[in-house]
Write an enzyme that holds these catalytic residues in place. Structure first.
Site, PDB file in Angstrom:
ATOM      1  N   GLU A 431      -6.094   5.605  12.684  1.00 57.04           N
ATOM      2  CA  GLU A 431      -5.198   5.757  11.548  1.00 57.04           C
ATOM      3  C   GLU A 431      -4.896   7.246  11.339  1.00 57.04           C
ATOM      4  O   GLU A 431      -5.802   8.073  11.315  1.00 57.04           O
ATOM      5  CB  GLU A 431      -5.889   5.177  10.315  1.00 57.04           C
ATOM      6  N   ASP A 504     -10.557   5.205   8.370  1.00 49.99           N
ATOM      7  CA  ASP A 504     -11.409   5.874   7.392  1.00 49.99           C
ATOM      8  C   ASP A 504     -12.058   4.881   6.434  1.00 49.99           C
ATOM      9  O   ASP A 504     -11.555   3.784   6.222  1.00 49.99           O
ATOM     10  CB  ASP A 504     -10.570   6.876   6.581  1.00 49.99           C
ATOM     11  N   ASP A 506     -11.985   4.689   3.353  1.00 52.25           N
ATOM     12  CA  ASP A 506     -11.411   4.778   2.005  1.00 52.25           C
ATOM     13  C   ASP A 506     -10.445   3.623   1.799  1.00 52.25           C
ATOM     14  O   ASP A 506     -10.355   2.732   2.633  1.00 52.25           O
ATOM     15  CB  ASP A 506     -10.714   6.129   1.797  1.00 52.25           C
ATOM     16  N   ASP A 508      -7.184   3.394   1.806  1.00 52.52           N
ATOM     17  CA  ASP A 508      -6.126   3.262   2.811  1.00 52.52           C
ATOM     18  C   ASP A 508      -6.677   2.691   4.109  1.00 52.52           C
ATOM     19  O   ASP A 508      -6.052   1.851   4.750  1.00 52.52           O
ATOM     20  CB  ASP A 508      -5.501   4.632   3.105  1.00 52.52           C
TER      21      ASP A 508
END
Ligand code: 0RA
Length: 646
Positions: A431, A504, A506, A508
């Protein structure tokens, strides 16, 4: 066990009670009878007592049920039914009332022919409530008097007492759950109100009142619905934009199965299906729901072709087409319902399917004739769904064709590996451009390929999964895989046997991972079952002492690594360095290689089909038309980002 034939009006006598067992087993293994001893189990005690009163109401004997929350955690349930019989029972030489309260299953043996179809999730009866209560008092109004008996942990404290005169009939059960059984005795008023409202919708014509006396002034709520499921459907679609003027409604018995159903179409495309058997919610549907779906699809197709909306077979509405925007509630009552599945959440009786199917078939034909304007709007809505379905299919086929044509032209963004042996080749889906850059530099070029995906695909707004396939980034992925898609899918052409999602930790990252897992689940399921899909697990810390170091994935692992590495050192933590990694994008190529990509040190988690199913569900929340659940999800998750693990 023999059953006494008994009609609705025939008199009940104590000989009809068949004694089974005492209550010891219930106290020994409460879970067997009420499922759990947590809050759900605790509230189950109320449902159990109320079910008995609802049985009386369904038999036409009771009309009012009142549930009261009393100070000191007591609950009282009162009805104006016939009252539990009090005369002496031949077999036990005890009062029938005492027998019902102290004998397992005795209650269920009353009146084999009477309308006894309720009975709670486990259908265990009021004796189970008695067994699991520190104290119970039953007051029966019957034959001109109020008869009373009290119990402690299921044991009667005295013989049934004939007390004051009364002209009413009915049963009042007051109980205090046993703190030896339930760790926490805390009533949830909302839960009680929601359940009883639902029961009132399901039992047309019964009035259910709830009074909370725990604080002054007492809180009162009352439910009475003349319309049954028609009232219920209006309640659950309140505030929605509806396309019908009048919801569909039918209530009819066929072959000893009582069928009630109501539906209405909404403007959006969400489907809402609620089904019940004997007043018990069946979240996984079952035979009654299947019967309804067949009838709906069939009658709408018949009507649409008779009216010239659809021409040939190719135009036929599918089950999915007719369910877009549908809100439906189905309730059946039958003797001996079979609840199937792990959680007993699905009705298994095939006769329920045939009964619902023919009742709804007939009633819907009639309804369509009588409501031409509603019928037209419903059909037009279904035709819109057909159009969307066909467009999606065409889009998919285009990709498929292109995929085949472009089979040799790999996407420019792909940094491919040099090996042509899929068995040793790995595709990292990364990503973001910065992480992509590091991954390209850090990788083993011979066996590791990198495909960076832009975060932008996160914004595929309110997208249906089929639209995702038109997305450039996703298309690049599909081409890189080499397997083609849909009917042309061929796993033997897979170009990499390991496909690693490197995103990641997180929100997103979670979002994009969900999206990719959903894509794999719906279009490349074989890759999941074949074990080709992995999730990279970048470490949180590097703990190092001299040349000795560990990558660790949690705070507790970090503590352990620190104490391991400091063993033998005079001073604790002497010479130990701890490096924290913020995210993939912040690692340099060497770090990314060392921690996350190097087969020697990295941790990969193989994706299971369960992960994918969960992602698929999440996908609907994240990408669906409903903003509320998505917002809730993202907010809830944003606070626990550390635990993100989909
Ligand atoms: C057995 C037989 C009869 C009624 C009941 C049980 C009964 C049980 C409960 C529990 C709560 N409320 C209840 N109301 C009735 C029928 C008695 C007859 O034939 O008169």
């Amino acid at each position: 066990m023999a059953k006494e034939p008994e009609g609705k009006g025939s008199s009940y006598s104590a000989k009809d009670i068949y004694v089974l067992e005492g209550l010891d087993p219930v106290r020994k293994r409460p879970g067997m009878y009420i499922g759990t001893t947590d809050s759900a189990g605790l509230h189950h005690l109320i449902w159990e007592v109320v079910d008995n009163s609802i049985d009386e109401a369904m038999g036409g004997y009771a009309h009012n049920i009142r549930v009261e929350l009393l100070p000191g955690n007591k609950i009282s349930v009162d009805d104006d039914g016939r009252g539990i019989p009090v005369e002496t029972h031949k077999q036990t030489k005890k009062s029938a009332l005492e027998t019902v309260l102290t004998t397992l299953h005795a209650g269920g043996k009353f009146g084999g022919g009477s309308y006894k179809v309720s009975g709670g999730l486990h259908g265990v009866g009021v004796s189970v409530v008695n067994a699991l209560s520190e104290w119970v008092m039953v007051e029966v109004s019957r034959e001109g008097y109020v008869w009373v008996q009290e119990y402690k942990r299921g044991k009667p404290q005295y013989k049934v007492k004939k007390t004051v005169k009364t002209s009413r009939t009915g049963t009042r059960v007051t109980f205090l759950p046993d703190a030896e059984i339930f760790a926490k005795i805390e009533w949830d008023l909302k839960r009680i109100v929601d359940h009883l409202r639902q029961q009132a919708f399901l039992t047309k014509g019964v009035k259910i009142e709830i009074i909370d006396h725990r604080k002054l002034p007492a809180l009162y709520q009352g439910f009475y619905f003349d319309g049954g499921l028609l009232s219920f459907i209006k309640y659950i679609t309140e505030g929605n934009k509806l396309i019908q003027n009048d919801p569909f409604y039918v209530h009819k018995s066929l072959d000893e199965i009582e069928v009630e159903a109501s539906f209405v179409y909404n403007e959006d495309i969400e489907t809402q299906e609620l089904s019940f058997a004997n007043n018990i919610y069946t979240p996984d549907g079952g035979m009654h729901l299947t019967g309804f779906r067949s009838a709906l699809t069939r009658t709408l197709n018949d009507y649409a072709s008779a009216e010239g909306y659809i021409k040939g077979k190719d135009d036929n509405l599918t089950g999915d087409d007719v369910r877009e925007g549908l809100s439906v509630i189905i309730s059946v009552r039958l003797s001996e319902p079979q609840f199937e599945g792990q959680t007993k959440a699905r009705l298994g009786n095939p006769p329920a399917r045939t009964a619902v199917e023919s009742v709804v078939n007939e009633a819907m034909k009639d309804w369509l004739e009588r409501h031409p304007a509603d019928a037209r709007r419903v059909i037009e809505k279904c035709l819109l769904a057909v159009k969307a379905r066909k467009a999606a299919k065409a889009a998919k086929e285009t990709i498929l064709r292109k995929g085949v044509l472009e089979g040799l032209t790999l996407p420019g963004k792909l940094a491919d590996c040099s090996s042509r042996d899929p068995g040793e080749s790995e595709l990292f889906i990364v990503e973001g451009d910065s992480a992509g850059g590091s991954a390209k530099q850090g990788r083993d070029r011979r066996t590791q390929a990198i495909l960076p995906l832009k975060g932008k695909i996160l914004n595929v707004e309110k997208s249906r999964i089929d639209k995702m396939l038109v997305n450039k980034e996703i298309k690049a992925l599909v081409v890189a895989l080499g397997t083609a898609i849909a009917e042309s899918f061929d796993i033997t052409n897979l170009r990499y046997h390991k496909i690693v999602l490197m995103t990641d930790a997180d929100v997103d990252g979670a979002h994009i991972r969900t999206l990719l897992l959903t894509l794999f689940y719906r279009y490349f399921q074989q890759l999941i079952t074949n074990g080709n899909i992995y999730i990279a697990q970048p470490p949180l810390f590097k703990v190092q002492k001299g040349k000795d170091f560990r990558y660790v994935f949690s705070d507790s692992e970090k503590e352990r690594a620190v104490s391991e590495l400091s063993k033998g050192a005079k001073e604790k933590e002497s010479g130990i360095s701890i490096q924290r990694y913020k995210g993939l994008g912040e690692m340099n190529p060497e770090q990314l290689w060392e921690t996350t990509m190097n087969p020697e040190f990295r941790v990969l988690r193989q994706v299971t089909i369960d992960d994918a199913v969960a992602a698929d569900k999440l996908f609907d929340i994240l990408m669906g038309q409903e903003v509320g659940p998505r917002k809730n999800f993202i907010q809830a998750r944003a606070l626990s980002v550390k635990n993100l693990d989909i």
